[in-house]
Write a protein that holds these residues in place. Structure first.
Motif, PDB file in Angstrom:
ATOM      1  N   GLU A   1       0.815  -1.202   0.000  1.00  0.00           N
ATOM      2  CA  GLU A   1       0.000   0.000   0.000  1.00  0.00           C
ATOM      3  C   GLU A   1       0.860   1.267   0.000  1.00  0.00           C
ATOM      4  OE1 GLU A   1      -2.999  -0.157   3.056  1.00  0.00           O
ATOM      5  OE2 GLU A   1      -3.628  -2.176   2.476  1.00  0.00           O
ATOM      6  N   SER A   2       1.986   1.235   0.698  1.00  0.00           N
ATOM      7  CA  SER A   2       2.893   2.384   0.718  1.00  0.00           C
ATOM      8  C   SER A   2       3.454   2.666  -0.667  1.00  0.00           C
ATOM      9  CB  SER A   2       4.046   2.152   1.702  1.00  0.00           C
ATOM     10  OG  SER A   2       3.579   2.072   3.031  1.00  0.00           O
ATOM     11  N   ILE A   3       3.806   1.605  -1.387  1.00  0.00           N
ATOM     12  CA  ILE A   3       4.324   1.768  -2.752  1.00  0.00           C
ATOM     13  C   ILE A   3       3.254   2.381  -3.651  1.00  0.00           C
ATOM     14  CG2 ILE A   3       5.103   0.520  -4.809  1.00  0.00           C
ATOM     15  CD1 ILE A   3       6.441  -1.498  -2.879  1.00  0.00           C
ATOM     16  N   LEU A   4       2.028   1.903  -3.539  1.00  0.00           N
ATOM     17  CA  LEU A   4       0.935   2.456  -4.336  1.00  0.00           C
ATOM     18  C   LEU A   4       0.705   3.932  -4.005  1.00  0.00           C
ATOM     19  CD1 LEU A   4      -1.599  -0.522  -4.159  1.00  0.00           C
ATOM     20  CD2 LEU A   4      -0.320   0.218  -6.182  1.00  0.00           C
ATOM     21  N   ALA A   5       0.797   4.285  -2.725  1.00  0.00           N
ATOM     22  CA  ALA A   5       0.642   5.684  -2.316  1.00  0.00           C
ATOM     23  C   ALA A   5       1.758   6.539  -2.909  1.00  0.00           C
ATOM     24  CB  ALA A   5       0.636   5.792  -0.798  1.00  0.00           C
ATOM     25  N   ASP A   6       2.986   6.014  -2.893  1.00  0.00           N
ATOM     26  CA  ASP A   6       4.119   6.738  -3.482  1.00  0.00           C
ATOM     27  C   ASP A   6       3.880   6.998  -4.971  1.00  0.00           C
ATOM     28  OD1 ASP A   6       5.548   6.862  -1.131  1.00  0.00           O
ATOM     29  OD2 ASP A   6       6.757   5.077  -1.556  1.00  0.00           O
ATOM     30  N   LEU A   7       3.383   5.995  -5.678  1.00  0.00           N
ATOM     31  CA  LEU A   7       3.144   6.133  -7.112  1.00  0.00           C
ATOM     32  C   LEU A   7       2.070   7.182  -7.394  1.00  0.00           C
ATOM     33  CD1 LEU A   7       3.259   2.372  -8.191  1.00  0.00           C
ATOM     34  CD2 LEU A   7       5.007   4.123  -8.596  1.00  0.00           C
ATOM     35  N   LEU A   8       1.056   7.236  -6.551  1.00  0.00           N
ATOM     36  CA  LEU A   8       0.026   8.264  -6.708  1.00  0.00           C
ATOM     37  C   LEU A   8       0.599   9.655  -6.481  1.00  0.00           C
ATOM     38  CD1 LEU A   8      -2.953   6.545  -4.834  1.00  0.00           C
ATOM     39  CD2 LEU A   8      -2.879   7.089  -7.272  1.00  0.00           C
TER      40      LEU A   8
ATOM     41  N   GLU B   1       3.688  10.562  -6.827  1.00  0.00           N
ATOM     42  CA  GLU B   1       4.596  10.866  -7.934  1.00  0.00           C
ATOM     43  C   GLU B   1       3.856  11.383  -9.158  1.00  0.00           C
ATOM     44  OE1 GLU B   1       6.861   7.360  -8.702  1.00  0.00           O
ATOM     45  OE2 GLU B   1       7.920   7.431  -6.767  1.00  0.00           O
ATOM     46  N   ARG B   2       2.601  10.986  -9.310  1.00  0.00           N
ATOM     47  CA  ARG B   2       1.794  11.459 -10.428  1.00  0.00           C
ATOM     48  C   ARG B   2       1.183  12.830 -10.146  1.00  0.00           C
ATOM     49  NH1 ARG B   2       0.657   7.541 -14.294  1.00  0.00           N
ATOM     50  NH2 ARG B   2       2.412   6.095 -14.254  1.00  0.00           N
ATOM     51  N   GLY B   3       1.504  13.383  -8.999  1.00  0.00           N
ATOM     52  CA  GLY B   3       0.999  14.706  -8.664  1.00  0.00           C
ATOM     53  C   GLY B   3      -0.357  14.707  -7.988  1.00  0.00           C
ATOM     54  N   LEU B   4      -0.870  13.524  -7.648  1.00  0.00           N
ATOM     55  CA  LEU B   4      -2.143  13.447  -6.933  1.00  0.00           C
ATOM     56  C   LEU B   4      -1.920  13.723  -5.455  1.00  0.00           C
ATOM     57  CD1 LEU B   4      -3.645  10.280  -8.635  1.00  0.00           C
ATOM     58  CD2 LEU B   4      -4.034  12.668  -9.217  1.00  0.00           C
ATOM     59  N   GLN B   5      -2.878  14.388  -4.836  1.00  0.00           N
ATOM     60  CA  GLN B   5      -2.738  14.741  -3.423  1.00  0.00           C
ATOM     61  C   GLN B   5      -4.096  14.631  -2.744  1.00  0.00           C
ATOM     62  OE1 GLN B   5       0.257  15.619  -2.086  1.00  0.00           O
ATOM     63  NE2 GLN B   5      -0.516  15.876  -0.013  1.00  0.00           N
ATOM     64  N   PRO B   6      -4.207  13.869  -1.678  1.00  0.00           N
ATOM     65  CA  PRO B   6      -5.497  13.759  -0.992  1.00  0.00           C
ATOM     66  C   PRO B   6      -5.773  14.963  -0.104  1.00  0.00           C
ATOM     67  CG  PRO B   6      -3.840  12.496   0.188  1.00  0.00           C
ATOM     68  CD  PRO B   6      -3.161  13.043  -1.039  1.00  0.00           C
ATOM     69  N   ALA B   7      -7.051  15.205   0.138  1.00  0.00           N
ATOM     70  CA  ALA B   7      -7.438  16.253   1.081  1.00  0.00           C
ATOM     71  C   ALA B   7      -7.500  15.697   2.498  1.00  0.00           C
ATOM     72  CB  ALA B   7      -8.796  16.830   0.686  1.00  0.00           C
TER      73      ALA B   7
ATOM     74  N   ILE C   1      -3.720   3.177 -11.255  1.00  0.00           N
ATOM     75  CA  ILE C   1      -3.129   4.497 -11.065  1.00  0.00           C
ATOM     76  C   ILE C   1      -3.271   5.311 -12.340  1.00  0.00           C
ATOM     77  CG2 ILE C   1      -0.956   5.745 -10.649  1.00  0.00           C
ATOM     78  CD1 ILE C   1      -0.144   3.412  -8.828  1.00  0.00           C
ATOM     79  N   GLU C   2      -3.025   4.681 -13.491  1.00  0.00           N
ATOM     80  CA  GLU C   2      -3.179   5.360 -14.774  1.00  0.00           C
ATOM     81  C   GLU C   2      -4.615   5.874 -14.928  1.00  0.00           C
ATOM     82  OE1 GLU C   2      -0.706   5.934 -16.634  1.00  0.00           O
ATOM     83  OE2 GLU C   2       0.795   4.604 -15.746  1.00  0.00           O
ATOM     84  N   ARG C   3      -5.557   5.077 -14.468  1.00  0.00           N
ATOM     85  CA  ARG C   3      -6.968   5.435 -14.631  1.00  0.00           C
ATOM     86  C   ARG C   3      -7.363   6.615 -13.751  1.00  0.00           C
ATOM     87  NH1 ARG C   3     -10.570   3.671 -11.401  1.00  0.00           N
ATOM     88  NH2 ARG C   3      -9.358   1.812 -10.832  1.00  0.00           N
ATOM     89  N   VAL C   4      -7.001   6.588 -12.460  1.00  0.00           N
ATOM     90  CA  VAL C   4      -7.425   7.655 -11.553  1.00  0.00           C
ATOM     91  C   VAL C   4      -6.627   8.928 -11.752  1.00  0.00           C
ATOM     92  CG1 VAL C   4      -8.179   5.992  -9.823  1.00  0.00           C
ATOM     93  CG2 VAL C   4      -5.893   6.993  -9.641  1.00  0.00           C
ATOM     94  N   ALA C   5      -5.476   8.828 -12.401  1.00  0.00           N
ATOM     95  CA  ALA C   5      -4.632  10.005 -12.613  1.00  0.00           C
ATOM     96  C   ALA C   5      -5.080  10.840 -13.792  1.00  0.00           C
ATOM     97  CB  ALA C   5      -3.172   9.585 -12.827  1.00  0.00           C
ATOM     98  N   VAL C   6      -6.016  10.299 -14.586  1.00  0.00           N
ATOM     99  CA  VAL C   6      -6.497  11.042 -15.773  1.00  0.00           C
ATOM    100  C   VAL C   6      -7.309  12.263 -15.331  1.00  0.00           C
ATOM    101  CG1 VAL C   6      -8.002  10.925 -17.782  1.00  0.00           C
ATOM    102  CG2 VAL C   6      -6.554   8.984 -17.198  1.00  0.00           C
TER     103      VAL C   6
END
Length: 296
Positions: free
Chosen positions: A68-75, A77-83, A291-296
């Protein structure tokens, strides 16, 4: 911009083969190597083990934390940021990592010790109840010593925890559509974990906590917090305290969250949140393709 929260699932979401598409990713390989040095065993090998080693508490928690930490890192890195971020039980450690409260290695050392203590717990039992009358259930728990509401997931799904006789008393005395004893080693998220929690505190005290970069909703207190001392105190109480996920879900709506991304294997939290927050968009990130899908 859509106001988004990230949530991280805990034990019960694991599956043989989880994280397989991450194993050859250069950025992930470094994390897996760091994990092997701390754990003394390979996360990818355990995740791929056909005899389901990944479902043994000792392995489950470190594997989930790492993947899960790796997946969070990848998100990120794509510039996504949670509130906002939140995690269910073990998932709270990943939420704190994603909020930069501690680094990956510090979090994994905490999870490693937590898994060891919980795996060795031998007192008590847990059971999931579905489709019940909440007022009747709460009244029965209040009148029965040595049992607590361990996971308050939503209006129709909870987990109780306590001594075997107390848990069985609730199961037989409260009408529900389904009651299932859980295959766990002890009465997690109950006062019966007090000794383990005391041992865990020595490791917790050795880890430096930083101010969270985004608010965290904790299991024992679902109000947003960023203060390092507050988040440490909440984590300290988590092993013996209830997972108040129904209230966390309500808090998401109150905070104006429009989209929730479940970061990790499976869709356990998505199903739980849907009942409480029917108007919130729900998505899952359990693989690189997601990740590709949600980053669009």
């Amino acid at each position: 911009m859509t106001k988004t929260a990230w949530v991280f699932p805990g034990q019960g979401s694991q599956a043989v083969g989880m994280g397989a598409d991450l194993f050859d990713l250069p950025a992930a390989q470094q994390r897996f190597e760091q994990a092997a040095e701390i754990l003394g065993w390979s996360v990818p090998k355990i995740c791929q083990s056909e005899d389901d080693k990944v479902s043994k508490t000792l392995y489950t928690q470190p594997c989930l934390y790492t993947v899960e930490s790796i997946l969070a890192d990848l998100l990120l890195e794509r510039g996504l940021q949670p509130a906002l971020v939140a995690g269910h039980s073990l998932g709270e450690y990943v939420a704190l990592y994603a909020a930069q409260v501690f680094d990956f290695e510090s979090g994994l050392r905490l999870v490693k010790r937590r898994a060891e203590l919980m795996d060795s717990a031998s007192e008590g039992m847990m059971a999931a109840l579905l489709g019940f009358d909440r007022a009747q259930l709460e009244a029965a728990i209040a009148q029965t010593p040595d049992v607590v509401l361990a996971n308050d997931n939503n209006d129709g799904q909870v987990v109780i925890s306590g001594t075997p006789s107390a848990v069985e008393s609730i199961m037989s005395g409260v009408k529900c559509k389904r009651a299932v004893k859980l295959n766990v080693s002890g009465a997690f998220h109950s006062p019966l974990m007090a000794e383990a929690a005391a041992e865990f505190r020595t490791v917790l005290d050795s880890v430096a906590f930083q101010t969270a970069q985004v608010p965290v909703l904790s299991n024992v207190d679902p109000t947003p917090a960023t203060d390092a001392a507050v988040l440490r105190d909440r984590l300290d109480r988590q092993m013996t305290g209830s997972v108040r996920w129904r209230e966390i879900s309500l808090q998401l709506s109150q905070a104006g969250i429009e989209r929730v991304i479940e970061v990790g294997p499976g869709k356990v939290l998505t199903g739980i949140i849907k009942r409480t927050c029917p108007d919130v968009a729900l998505e899952n990130v359990g693989a690189i393709a997601d990740i590709e899908r949600v980053a669009v």
